[in-house]
Scaffold this motif. Structure first.
Motif: not given
Length: 614
Positions: A257-268, A288-297, A330-335
């Motif tokens: 597991x790795x905790x991935x953080x965005x640097x830009x709001x709304x980035x891909x 890739x999942x949200x911290x709450x467990x929702x599957x993104x891809x 998944x798009x709105x979460x910064x981590x």
């Protein structure tokens, strides 16, 4: 033994599309490490193994330019029994690394006699010290069996190459099979090198020359070492950049597991995990999942046979327009949380998996938002493949991975492959462009025709996009049996369009400009023959720069991520702090794509890759 000689001779946040830092040029250094244990007195294919090794090494050394930095070390040469004092530290540096030393090398090679035990792990540790700690360094290990001493050479190889500072360990097994072959393949895999089988003096020499040639490639520093956690709560922090880790065999506790953080709001975010399967059935999966467990891809790559490319890469994209129905959270979460597994799926019982620990390369590209998509070209499919032939050819040496591949322009190139080898080349494309790649094996005569006569070796060509997902949607024959007859394979990539990302990525992942990886390979020869097969590669970049999106000029920065999470050091996940902890974002580079179009900014970690690499 010819195989041995050929082997030696050959031996961030992304605010726009992918770009690579310039390659750092370093002088390469090579250490030849020879098994002098008692078993080397046995015969293989009618010839004493040590005689075959001496012959192949002498031939290889004689072919090297005087300017090459090379040294020579032996092990098992002075202590006879495993119980005797010093048996497991029995390794001597016969010729220090240097240039213009062929006379010393010839004399030392000639003097080697089979005698004692097989302390491979200790010999590798000492060879690494011989080579120093900077520049591109290659150890070529030649042995006929598995280690008889501690430390475990697989663990040693893993420790030595975890730092990402340019050391690779290539291995040639002399007429080995079973557990010995498995251990030697493990050393090569964890040592970020190649493994070759050699049955006689000719195939040994061939392998040596190949490895030496590959070892003299230019060098660039690799990604940041990181140690993923077995549970999400302890996951190390990562952001845009490139990283390397180890994946354990498929089984209990095999997720990383790795905790991935965005640097830009709304980035891909474009995330990938890649492994080198070394000709084995293998698999890698990523989600890739949200911290709450929702599957993104989620994505996986696997191969159940020994054919095809050695590179397996699972890639996903998470953003406002990635996939047919992007998940809002998944798009709105910064981590986000990234999970990687040595199997064909992250959740559930896998069909395919890995039986050994493998190095994994993780890449994260962050792409800033666009202001809108109105007027952008619609999603594309690949055009008809048009084979390309002729033209003046230039000799090239391919890379062994995305990270050390040379960049080629449009034109014709010549090179060669040996069974079991994969080579990688990069081709740059911008918006609106596609690539036709034609791989031609011109046919064989004489001994090579006889060696190819069994029709059990397959040739393959494939392509990956900058996000390391599959970039090919129309092939003119990606894989076929190699015989003495002329064979033409080829493929066409999808034109690079921003809206291609709205398609199923298994059909089209050509939605980023940058370096596309053309990968050519031969499967291993089932009879363990090793020979050199010449080929021609024609590359045709089609189309003009067009259809670039309008990226938001001043995107909103995301909140700063937390400090890097302390993670266990290699070999001990229960405590300690690894030196590979993520340490921040690197250089911002401005890149102009197309004629008079958008300037895009890229923040990437410094990494291995461009020569002038996927």
């Amino acid at each position: 033994m010819l195989a041995l000689a050929v082997l030696l001779a050959a031996a961030g946040a992304l605010l726009g599309p992918l770009s690579r830092p310039a390659r750092a040029e370093e002088t390469s250094k090579l250490m030849l490490v020879l098994d002098s244990s008692g078993s080397m007195a046995q015969k293989s294919q009618g010839e004493v193994k040590i005689d075959a090794a001496r012959k192949a090494l002498t031939q290889t050394v004689g072919s090297l330019p005087a300017s090459v930095n090379v040294g020579f070390r032996v092990f098992g040469a002075t202590v006879f029994n495993a119980g005797d004092k010093g048996a497991c530290t029995d390794s001597q540096l016969k010729v220090p690394v240097g240039t213009d030393n062929q006379g010393q090398l010839d004399a030392a090679i000639k003097a080697v006699k089979p005698y004692g035990e097989t302390p491979i792990g200790y010999a590798l540790q000492q060879a690494a010290k011989d080579l120093g700690s900077s520049g591109k360094r290659t150890i070529v290990l030649v042995t006929d069996g598995e280690s008889t001493c501690k430390p475990d050479p697989c663990d040693v190889a893993s420790t030595l190459t975890r730092s990402g500072t340019g050391l690779a360990i290539d291995v040639i097994g002399l007429n080995v099979d079973g557990s010995a072959q498995s251990q030697l393949k493990c050393i090569a895999s964890r040592g970020k090198g190649s493994y070759y089988d050699a049955a006689d003096a000719e195939t040994l020499a061939n392998s040596l020359q190949t490895l030496v040639q590959r070892s003299r490639r230019n060098f660039q520093v690799g990604g940041t070492p990181v140690v993923g956690s077995a549970a999400p709560a302890q996951a190390p922090v990562i952001t845009a950049g490139e990283y390397n880790d180890e994946l354990p065999p498929t089984g209990a506790g095999d997720l990383r597991w790795y905790h991935l953080y965005r640097n830009i709001v709304g980035s891909t975010l474009h995330v990938s995990a890649s492994i080198n399967r070394l000709g084995r059935p293998d698999a890698v999966a990523l989600e890739v999942r949200t911290p709450s467990g929702q599957l993104c891809a989620t994505s996986s790559a696997f191969r159940a046979d020994a054919f095809g490319s050695n590179l397996l890469s699972a890639a996903v994209s998470v953003g406002p327009r990635a996939g047919k129905a992007p998940v809002a959270a998944c798009t709105s979460s910064n981590d986000l949380l990234v999970a990687v597994r040595h199997a064909d799926r992250v959740d559930g019982t896998p069909v395919y998996g890995g039986k050994q620990t493998d190095q994994v390369s993780l890449q994260v590209i962050e792409e800033r938002p666009v202001s809108g998509v109105a007027g952008l070209p619609k999603p594309a499919t690949a055009g008809k493949f048009v084979p390309q032939f002729g033209g003046s050819t230039k000799p090239v040496v391919g890379g062994s991975s995305f990270d050390d591949a040379p960049t080629l322009g449009q034109g014709a190139y010549s090179s060669n492959l040996v069974p079991g080898e994969t080579q990688v080349f990069l081709v740059k494309q911008t918006w609106g462009q596609s690539v036709d790649a034609t791989l031609t094996f011109p046919g064989a005569s004489g001994k090579l025709a006889s060696q190819l006569g069994n029709g059990q070796v397959r040739a393959n060509i494939t392509m990956f996009s900058p996000n390391r997902g599959p970039a090919t949607t129309n092939a003119g024959g990606q894989e076929n049996v190699l015989t003495k007859e002329r064979l033409v394979l080829g493929l066409s990539s999808t034109p690079v369009r921003y809206l291609n990302r709205s398609q199923d990525v298994t059909r089209a992942s050509s939605y980023l400009p940058g370096s596309y990886a053309v990968v050519v390979s031969l499967s291993a020869d089932p009879q363990n023959q090793n020979y050199v097969v010449p080929y021609l590669l024609n590359l045709d970049v089609r189309g003009r720069s067009s259809g670039a999106p309008d990226y938001v000029a001043n995107p909103t920065p995301a909140p700063a991520p937390p400090s890097p999470t302390p993670v266990p050091a290699p070999g001990s996940r229960s405590g300690g702090v690894t030196t590979g902890t993520v340490i921040g974002i690197v250089v911002a580079v401005a890149v102009l794509l197309g004629a008079g179009v958008t300037a895009v900014i890229v923040r990437r970690r410094r990494r291995r890759g461009d020569a002038a690499a996927g």
